[in-house]
Write a protein that holds these residues in place. Structure first.
Motif, PDB file in Angstrom:
ATOM      1  N   ASP A 150      70.521  28.930  36.799  1.00 52.37           N
ATOM      2  CA  ASP A 150      70.741  29.153  38.229  1.00 52.37           C
ATOM      3  C   ASP A 150      72.021  29.918  38.533  1.00 52.37           C
ATOM      4  O   ASP A 150      72.106  30.605  39.551  1.00 52.37           O
ATOM      5  N   ASP A 151      73.029  29.778  37.675  1.00 46.68           N
ATOM      6  CA  ASP A 151      74.342  30.344  38.015  1.00 46.68           C
ATOM      7  C   ASP A 151      75.116  30.598  36.724  1.00 46.68           C
ATOM      8  O   ASP A 151      75.128  29.754  35.815  1.00 46.68           O
ATOM      9  N   ASN A 152      75.783  31.735  36.655  1.00 48.00           N
ATOM     10  CA  ASN A 152      76.602  32.046  35.491  1.00 48.00           C
ATOM     11  C   ASN A 152      77.732  31.032  35.327  1.00 48.00           C
ATOM     12  O   ASN A 152      78.148  30.721  34.206  1.00 48.00           O
ATOM     13  N   ALA A 153      78.248  30.492  36.454  1.00 46.45           N
ATOM     14  CA  ALA A 153      79.310  29.480  36.395  1.00 46.45           C
ATOM     15  C   ALA A 153      78.822  28.229  35.661  1.00 46.45           C
ATOM     16  O   ALA A 153      79.599  27.561  34.975  1.00 46.45           O
ATOM     17  N   HIS A 154      77.513  27.916  35.825  1.00 45.89           N
ATOM     18  CA  HIS A 154      76.958  26.766  35.115  1.00 45.89           C
ATOM     19  C   HIS A 154      76.987  27.005  33.612  1.00 45.89           C
ATOM     20  O   HIS A 154      77.304  26.097  32.828  1.00 45.89           O
ATOM     21  N   ARG A 155      76.662  28.220  33.215  1.00 46.94           N
ATOM     22  CA  ARG A 155      76.663  28.543  31.780  1.00 46.94           C
ATOM     23  C   ARG A 155      78.078  28.493  31.210  1.00 46.94           C
ATOM     24  O   ARG A 155      78.291  27.993  30.092  1.00 46.94           O
ATOM     25  N   GLU A 156      79.056  29.009  31.955  1.00 47.92           N
ATOM     26  CA  GLU A 156      80.450  28.953  31.498  1.00 47.92           C
ATOM     27  C   GLU A 156      80.907  27.506  31.359  1.00 47.92           C
ATOM     28  O   GLU A 156      81.576  27.143  30.382  1.00 47.92           O
ATOM     29  N   ALA A 157      80.559  26.683  32.349  1.00 49.36           N
ATOM     30  CA  ALA A 157      80.948  25.269  32.293  1.00 49.36           C
ATOM     31  C   ALA A 157      80.282  24.576  31.107  1.00 49.36           C
ATOM     32  O   ALA A 157      80.911  23.774  30.404  1.00 49.36           O
ATOM     33  N   TRP A 158      79.009  24.883  30.878  1.00 48.74           N
ATOM     34  CA  TRP A 158      78.296  24.272  29.753  1.00 48.74           C
ATOM     35  C   TRP A 158      78.929  24.662  28.424  1.00 48.74           C
ATOM     36  O   TRP A 158      79.119  23.808  27.543  1.00 48.74           O
ATOM     37  N   HIS A 159      79.284  25.920  28.258  1.00 46.04           N
ATOM     38  CA  HIS A 159      79.911  26.373  27.012  1.00 46.04           C
ATOM     39  C   HIS A 159      81.229  25.627  26.780  1.00 46.04           C
ATOM     40  O   HIS A 159      81.562  25.263  25.650  1.00 46.04           O
ATOM     41  N   TYR A 160      81.976  25.399  27.846  1.00 43.91           N
ATOM     42  CA  TYR A 160      83.243  24.682  27.716  1.00 43.91           C
ATOM     43  C   TYR A 160      83.006  23.242  27.264  1.00 43.91           C
ATOM     44  O   TYR A 160      83.623  22.757  26.312  1.00 43.91           O
ATOM     45  N   VAL A 161      82.103  22.541  27.953  1.00 43.61           N
ATOM     46  CA  VAL A 161      81.815  21.147  27.605  1.00 43.61           C
ATOM     47  C   VAL A 161      81.276  21.060  26.186  1.00 43.61           C
ATOM     48  O   VAL A 161      81.658  20.178  25.397  1.00 43.61           O
ATOM     49  N   GLU A 162      80.391  21.970  25.835  1.00 46.11           N
ATOM     50  CA  GLU A 162      79.812  21.982  24.493  1.00 46.11           C
ATOM     51  C   GLU A 162      80.899  22.203  23.435  1.00 46.11           C
ATOM     52  O   GLU A 162      80.892  21.565  22.377  1.00 46.11           O
ATOM     53  N   ALA A 163      81.849  23.093  23.736  1.00 47.59           N
ATOM     54  CA  ALA A 163      82.926  23.374  22.784  1.00 47.59           C
ATOM     55  C   ALA A 163      83.811  22.146  22.581  1.00 47.59           C
ATOM     56  O   ALA A 163      84.179  21.799  21.459  1.00 47.59           O
ATOM     57  N   VAL A 164      84.152  21.463  23.671  1.00 47.90           N
ATOM     58  CA  VAL A 164      84.964  20.252  23.550  1.00 47.90           C
ATOM     59  C   VAL A 164      84.212  19.196  22.752  1.00 47.90           C
ATOM     60  O   VAL A 164      84.773  18.526  21.883  1.00 47.90           O
ATOM     61  N   GLY A 165      82.921  19.047  23.039  1.00 51.21           N
ATOM     62  CA  GLY A 165      82.123  18.068  22.304  1.00 51.21           C
ATOM     63  C   GLY A 165      82.055  18.362  20.818  1.00 51.21           C
ATOM     64  O   GLY A 165      82.159  17.460  19.995  1.00 51.21           O
ATOM     65  N   ARG A 166      81.897  19.645  20.477  1.00 53.05           N
ATOM     66  CA  ARG A 166      81.850  20.018  19.054  1.00 53.05           C
ATOM     67  C   ARG A 166      83.151  19.660  18.361  1.00 53.05           C
ATOM     68  O   ARG A 166      83.148  19.150  17.233  1.00 53.05           O
ATOM     69  N   ARG A 167      84.267  19.940  19.014  1.00 54.72           N
ATOM     70  CA  ARG A 167      85.563  19.654  18.400  1.00 54.72           C
ATOM     71  C   ARG A 167      85.744  18.155  18.185  1.00 54.72           C
ATOM     72  O   ARG A 167      86.216  17.712  17.146  1.00 54.72           O
ATOM     73  N   PHE A 168      85.384  17.383  19.181  1.00 51.36           N
ATOM     74  CA  PHE A 168      85.536  15.936  19.072  1.00 51.36           C
ATOM     75  C   PHE A 168      84.676  15.384  17.948  1.00 51.36           C
ATOM     76  O   PHE A 168      85.134  14.610  17.112  1.00 51.36           O
TER      77      PHE A 168
END
Length: 336
Positions: free
Chosen positions: A46-64
């Motif tokens: 629906d929104d490019n901002a959603h994709r940017e937010a998802w990439h951020y959350v996914e990156a933090v989750g991967r690191r953890f």
């Protein structure tokens, strides 16, 4: 807002980040739910901002998850200590550390969000502190040094000069008297000459901040020829090109050396930004409550207790959809 281990999120709205975290938690709880995944996919598109937010959350989750899945940072740290102890060259150090790739080194470096050369520099430093650690050291000349969370310092003392190099983070220095040997602190943006003093130095990518509590400190940015003397009760911020700001110092700024973050009519988001430095993972504040004013002392090394103290005196609630994702919301808010 995040601690040391997460990339910048200035371009992503708080609402998008929170929605992404909620989607992440839902998908983890029901990975086989095809309808849920279809709804998430639609939200994502629906929104490019959603994709940017998802990439951020996914990156933090991967690191953890990567950090939890490795043999542990202490194992990696011991290897890095051995590299430092041998005082090998930078190329040799990088080569030795490359051998850790198969045992989780890349995951740990990614978690700390530090390029490998920077990671090596931190761990080869003479003195360093971990995330959440506050360390006190007595130097060879009798001066005292405190390292704030995730900080690193090198020393180079000679018969004619005492020199520190701030590699990363923040330090508090209380110099011992030695008129024949100037006391210098180097940062990425210039050098500081102590004039019988107690002061803090905090470095980041853009600038260095100096706060003087006793005596005076002379600043010489790398790109200038002259010095600026900052006196007790003053603070200054500078980069390589010169002085960026100068004003009255906050007399409580060194409270972190005693394990306390003091708030004196401080906006909530500013206090939380400081607390975030002492923990891993995401710690955010809803814009609706970011401007609430806070007073009091909060334990720097116990984020959970600090958040509980804040929830006791402010109309807020602590929302944690994931173990590594914490958000402060208005008390009457419900999760998205």
């Amino acid at each position: 807002m995040s601690g040391h281990d997460t990339p910048a999120t200035e371009s992503v709205s708080h609402a998008a980040l929170e929605a992404a975290a909620e989607w992440f938690a839902l998908l983890r709880s029901a990975p086989a739910d095809s309808d849920l995944r279809a709804q998430w996919q639609q939200w994502l598109e629906d929104d490019n901002a959603h994709r940017e937010a998802w990439h951020y959350v996914e990156a933090v989750g991967r690191r953890f998850q990567a950090l939890q899945g490795t043999t542990g940072p202490h194992t990696t740290a011991s290897t890095l200590d051995r590299v430092r102890g041998r005082r090998v060259s930078r190329r040799q150090a990088l080569g030795s550390l490359a051998g850790l790739i198969g045992t989780g080194m890349v995951a740990w470096a990614s978690w700390r969000h530090t390029p490998l050369p920077g990671l090596v520099a931190n761990w080869q430093a003479d003195y360093r502190s971990a995330v959440g650690e506050i360390r006190q050291v007595r130097l060879d000349d009798g001066s005292r040094l405190w390292l704030n969370t995730a900080s690193a310092v090198n020393t180079a003392f000679s018969p004619s000069l005492r020199r520190l190099r701030l590699v990363t983070g923040e330090i508090l220095v209380e110099t011992a008297g030695d008129p024949g040997r100037p006391f210098m602190v180097d940062t990425d943006h210039g050098s500081l000459r102590a004039l019988g003093t107690r002061f803090t130095v905090r470095g980041n990518q853009d600038a260095t901040q100096l706060v003087v509590f006793e005596g005076a400190v002379a600043i010489r940015p790398d790109g200038t020829a002259g010095e600026t003397v900052v006196h007790a009760g003053e603070q200054a911020r500078f980069n390589r090109d010169g002085l960026l700001s100068r004003g009255t110092a906050d007399a409580t700024h060194d409270a972190w050396s005693r394990g306390v973050i003091l708030a004196r009519d401080t906006p909530l988001d500013e206090l939380v930004a400081e607390l975030a430095r002492y923990q891993r993972g995401h710690l955010g504040v809803d814009p609706d409550v970011a401007g609430l004013r806070v007073v009091g002392g909060y334990p720097a090394q116990d984020t959970e207790r600090s958040l509980a103290m804040l929830a006791d005196v402010l109309p807020i609630t602590i929302h944690r959809p994931l173990p590594w994702w914490t958000t402060i919301k208005a008390a009457n808010d419900s999760p998205p």
